[in-house]
Design an enzyme around this catalytic site. Sequence first.
Site, short mmCIF file in Angstrom:
data_model
loop_
_atom_site.label_atom_id
_atom_site.label_comp_id
_atom_site.label_asym_id
_atom_site.label_seq_id
_atom_site.Cartn_x
_atom_site.Cartn_y
_atom_site.Cartn_z
N ARG A 101 56.27 44.42 38.27
CA ARG A 101 55.38 45.72 37.96
C ARG A 101 56.12 47.02 37.71
O ARG A 101 57.07 47.17 38.33
CB ARG A 101 54.32 45.95 38.76
CG ARG A 101 53.25 44.75 39.22
CD ARG A 101 52.17 45.16 40.07
NE ARG A 101 51.47 46.38 39.09
CZ ARG A 101 50.63 47.12 39.95
NH1 ARG A 101 51.00 47.56 41.28
NH2 ARG A 101 50.13 48.24 39.46
N SER A 102 55.94 47.59 36.30
CA SER A 102 56.80 48.68 36.11
C SER A 102 56.73 49.81 36.99
O SER A 102 57.79 50.51 37.27
CB SER A 102 56.36 49.13 34.70
OG SER A 102 55.11 49.50 34.54
N LEU A 104 56.80 49.50 40.20
CA LEU A 104 57.73 49.32 41.26
C LEU A 104 58.99 49.33 40.75
O LEU A 104 60.05 49.73 41.48
CB LEU A 104 57.32 47.96 41.90
CG LEU A 104 56.21 48.09 42.95
CD1 LEU A 104 55.85 46.65 43.30
CD2 LEU A 104 56.40 49.00 43.87
N ASP A 119 56.98 26.35 35.62
CA ASP A 119 56.54 25.13 34.79
C ASP A 119 55.19 24.44 34.86
O ASP A 119 54.42 24.72 35.77
CB ASP A 119 57.53 23.86 35.14
CG ASP A 119 58.98 24.06 34.67
OD1 ASP A 119 59.07 24.10 33.44
OD2 ASP A 119 59.80 24.04 35.43
N THR A 127 57.35 31.98 45.11
CA THR A 127 58.31 32.67 45.91
C THR A 127 59.19 33.79 45.21
O THR A 127 59.25 33.63 43.81
CB THR A 127 59.41 31.98 46.35
OG1 THR A 127 58.86 30.82 47.31
CG2 THR A 127 60.58 32.36 47.01
N LEU A 128 59.17 35.09 45.80
CA LEU A 128 59.78 36.17 44.88
C LEU A 128 61.00 36.63 45.48
O LEU A 128 61.25 36.55 46.65
CB LEU A 128 59.06 37.56 45.24
CG LEU A 128 57.20 37.28 44.97
CD1 LEU A 128 56.51 38.21 45.22
CD2 LEU A 128 57.12 36.90 43.35
N GLU A 129 62.00 36.77 44.48
CA GLU A 129 63.34 37.17 44.96
C GLU A 129 63.35 38.64 44.62
O GLU A 129 63.62 39.30 44.02
CB GLU A 129 64.39 36.44 43.97
CG GLU A 129 64.26 35.24 43.90
CD GLU A 129 64.61 34.55 42.40
OE1 GLU A 129 64.73 33.24 42.38
OE2 GLU A 129 64.68 35.48 41.53
N GLN A 148 53.27 40.65 38.21
CA GLN A 148 52.13 40.10 37.46
C GLN A 148 52.72 38.54 36.76
O GLN A 148 53.88 38.45 36.42
CB GLN A 148 51.91 40.97 36.12
CG GLN A 148 53.12 41.26 35.35
CD GLN A 148 52.84 42.67 34.34
OE1 GLN A 148 51.75 43.01 34.08
NE2 GLN A 148 54.03 43.17 33.92
N TYR A 162 55.82 19.46 36.17
CA TYR A 162 56.62 19.87 37.46
C TYR A 162 56.03 19.22 38.81
O TYR A 162 57.01 18.79 39.59
CB TYR A 162 56.35 21.18 37.64
CG TYR A 162 57.48 21.84 38.77
CD1 TYR A 162 58.57 22.13 38.46
CD2 TYR A 162 57.09 22.17 39.98
CE1 TYR A 162 59.65 22.72 39.26
CE2 TYR A 162 57.89 22.76 40.88
CZ TYR A 162 59.43 22.98 40.67
OH TYR A 162 60.11 23.39 41.54
#
EC number: 3.5.4.30
Length: 186
Positions: A101-102, A104, A119, A127-129, A148, A162
């Site tokens: 998100r812009s 953040l 996919d 999972t977020l990096e 988002q 996938y």
Amino acid sequence: MILSDGLIKELISYRALVIEPLSETQIQPSSVDLTLGSTFLAIDNINVPFLDPKRKETIKYREIHIEKGGQLILQPGFFLLGTTTERLMLPNFLVARVEGRSSLGRMGILIHATAGYVDPGFCGQITLEISNVNNIPVALYPGMRICQVSFELLFENCVIPYGLKGKYQGQEGPEGTRIFLDFLKE
């Protein structure tokens, strides 16, 4: 073609696209806001001189759980894995793109290093990096809108979704790397 809010809502109503839990307020003009989960993984680098993608034993994680109403203070230059609260199930004719998100980003928070593509046929939490590229700590809160996801239509259904070969299919919570599996195939 990127899907509009109307098409996203229609696919959700037919359960062709599943995003759960989901509030109507999360649906934006051409994306859906996803929220931050409460479990994180930090790379535990105490006993290894470097991370080796071929050797699973060099890549260890320490789990961090933030209680409801709590906060995670992300230090400058720090990296950890987080997860979305929401679970997604994509049909074989859609791909998804996860972006920060812009609001953040303007604070120096990045939510993916390279894994912004999802996919067709994927099912699970994302999972977020997460990293802080600012020079000051930033507070993150479970349940806050963290990223988002937008959806793109394929010209035809994929042949191998996938779910038939993906190593992160069905993930719940943040999932550490499984890159070492790539080397087992050689």
